[in-house]
Design an enzyme around this catalytic site. Structure first.
Site, mmCIF file in Angstrom:
data_model
loop_
_atom_site.group_PDB
_atom_site.id
_atom_site.type_symbol
_atom_site.label_atom_id
_atom_site.label_comp_id
_atom_site.label_asym_id
_atom_site.label_seq_id
_atom_site.Cartn_x
_atom_site.Cartn_y
_atom_site.Cartn_z
ATOM 1 N N SER A 184 0.853 -1.184 0.000
ATOM 2 C CA SER A 184 0.000 0.000 0.000
ATOM 3 C C SER A 184 0.892 1.239 0.000
ATOM 4 O O SER A 184 1.739 1.372 -0.878
ATOM 5 C CB SER A 184 -0.953 -0.029 1.202
ATOM 6 O OG SER A 184 -1.888 1.028 1.114
ATOM 7 N N HIS A 211 -2.393 -1.099 -3.431
ATOM 8 C CA HIS A 211 -3.388 -0.043 -3.277
ATOM 9 C C HIS A 211 -2.856 1.209 -3.970
ATOM 10 O O HIS A 211 -1.758 1.675 -3.648
ATOM 11 C CB HIS A 211 -3.612 0.282 -1.801
ATOM 12 C CG HIS A 211 -4.119 -0.870 -0.990
ATOM 13 N ND1 HIS A 211 -4.019 -0.917 0.381
ATOM 14 C CD2 HIS A 211 -4.726 -2.027 -1.356
ATOM 15 C CE1 HIS A 211 -4.545 -2.032 0.828
ATOM 16 N NE2 HIS A 211 -4.979 -2.736 -0.206
ATOM 17 N N ASP A 304 -4.895 -4.519 5.899
ATOM 18 C CA ASP A 304 -5.177 -5.376 4.751
ATOM 19 C C ASP A 304 -3.964 -6.261 4.479
ATOM 20 O O ASP A 304 -2.824 -5.796 4.468
ATOM 21 C CB ASP A 304 -5.499 -4.536 3.514
ATOM 22 C CG ASP A 304 -6.022 -5.384 2.356
ATOM 23 O OD1 ASP A 304 -6.589 -6.462 2.620
ATOM 24 O OD2 ASP A 304 -5.850 -4.974 1.193
#
Length: 361
Positions: A184, A211, A304
């Site tokens: 991310s 992400h 996540d």
């Protein structure tokens, strides 16, 4: 009461400087401690003003935003947000050059350039500064060697990881049939550090979930493809993963595998949270590949990927978390470590060498 975030603005337009200063100082949590018209001026101000976050334009003279970012990362590693008209979705090369150089995020200037256009984006800009203020940036490589002890890597401060050779005596080989990677915030730099080190004959498919802001996925694919010896592409619906190819999910779709190991997409509402989700992909990889799966969880905010990595651990797969010292944000790896899901905790520079040693390449 917490001290306000010290922000340095680097912008060659006096009008834009005034607009941005007004926006940021509308938040009591941000203090603009100085402004500079180009990178050279800003470099002189940093040791005097001690900013915690830097916002910079890209197109400036005599030192532009890219050159400035490179110098900051060498001398005064700090979180950098690039705010520029030249970091739109179509500016692929510039965006990822900046991220590779060490900028943590980019923010396109509004195309209209009106005060009202900036005001509509004020909350987003302020939120980004607050996020970046919590990021610690490191440029020095952590010095250590790694040895295996009861299947755990032990860090010993002796020599640079990049100089250490994972020998057959130190690392046991595994049967690995897939590599799954999740990232991310700060992820593009970390992905580059790993994927650029994988050889053209890498014997397994690589499935990545990063992400990234909407519209930038195609640019990420093109950039990684230029920096890699492997093919990089969006995973096709119904496609069977092939060795030596790096796959990413399409925008706004989770990437999973069906009972035959072919790619399938699922909708965001099926799994609340990030879409695409690292955990969704990791769990699917664990279900199909079992103990032949290898996974890497890189820098990023939130959790996540942590439960997905745990699923891979539970089926006997290889799990690697990026360490705190080399993470831009030690969020997702920290959560995985807390769950007991990370078999190895490594600096990003050591991840590719370990994978190659495990695969006997």
């Amino acid at each position: 009461m917490l001290s306000p975030i010290k922000l340095l603005l680097v912008e060659d337009s006096p009008v834009v400087t005034l607009i941005l200063k007004r926006i940021f100082e509308s938040s009591p949590e941000i203090q603009v401690v100085g402004t500079a018209g180009n990178g050279l001026e800003a470099l002189e101000l940093i040791p005097k003003l001690h900013p915690e976050v830097i916002c910079t334009d890209l197109n400036m003279a005599p030192m532009n935003g890219l050159e400035f970012t490179q110098e900051v990362m060498k001398k005064f590693p700090l979180p950098i947000l690039v705010i520029s008209a030249s970091v739109q979705v179509e500016d692929t090369q510039k965006v990822f050059q900046l991220l590779k150089a060490g900028a943590l995020d980019v923010f396109p200037k509004p195309i209209g350039g009106l005060v009202s256009d900036y005001d509509r984006l004020a909350n987003q800009l302020i939120a980004k500064i607050k996020i970046l203020s919590g990021v610690k940036v490191f440029t020095r490589r952590q010095k250590m060697v790694l040895t295996e002890d009861n299947n755990q890597l032990v860090k010993i401060n002796q020599e640079p990881v990049s100089n250490y050779n994972f020998s057959n005596e130190n690392v046991k080989s595994l049967t690995i049939k897939v590599l799954a990677i999740g990232a991310s915030t700060g992820g593009p730099q970390a992905l580059y550090a790993i994927i650029s080190k994988l050889p053209a004959n890498f014997p397994v498919p690589v499935i990545c979930v990063q992400h990234i802001s909407e519209g930038f996925l195609e640019g990420l694919v093109k950039w990684l493809a230029c920096e890699s010896k492997l093919q990089v592409k969006i995973a096709g619906l119904g496609e069977l993963p092939q060795a030596g190819i790096v796959y990413l999910p399409p925008e706004k779709r989770h990437l999973e595998l069906d009972s035959h190991g072919r790619f399938i997409y699922s909708q965001a509402d099926k799994f609340p949270g990030h879409c695409p989700s690292i955990t969704v992909t990791f769990k699917s990889v664990a279900k199909f590949y079992g103990r032949t799966a290898a996974s890497v969880l890189l820098t990023g905010m939130g959790r996540d990927g942590a439960e997905g990595m745990l699923a891979i651990t539970q089926v006997g797969g290889l799990t690697i978390a990026q360490d705190q010292a080399t993470c831009v944000v030690f969020g997702m790896p920290k959560e995985a470590i807390a769950l007991g899901a990370a078999q190895y905790v490594l600096p990003v520079s050591a991840i590719a060498p370990l994978l190659l040693a495990k695969l006997k390449i």
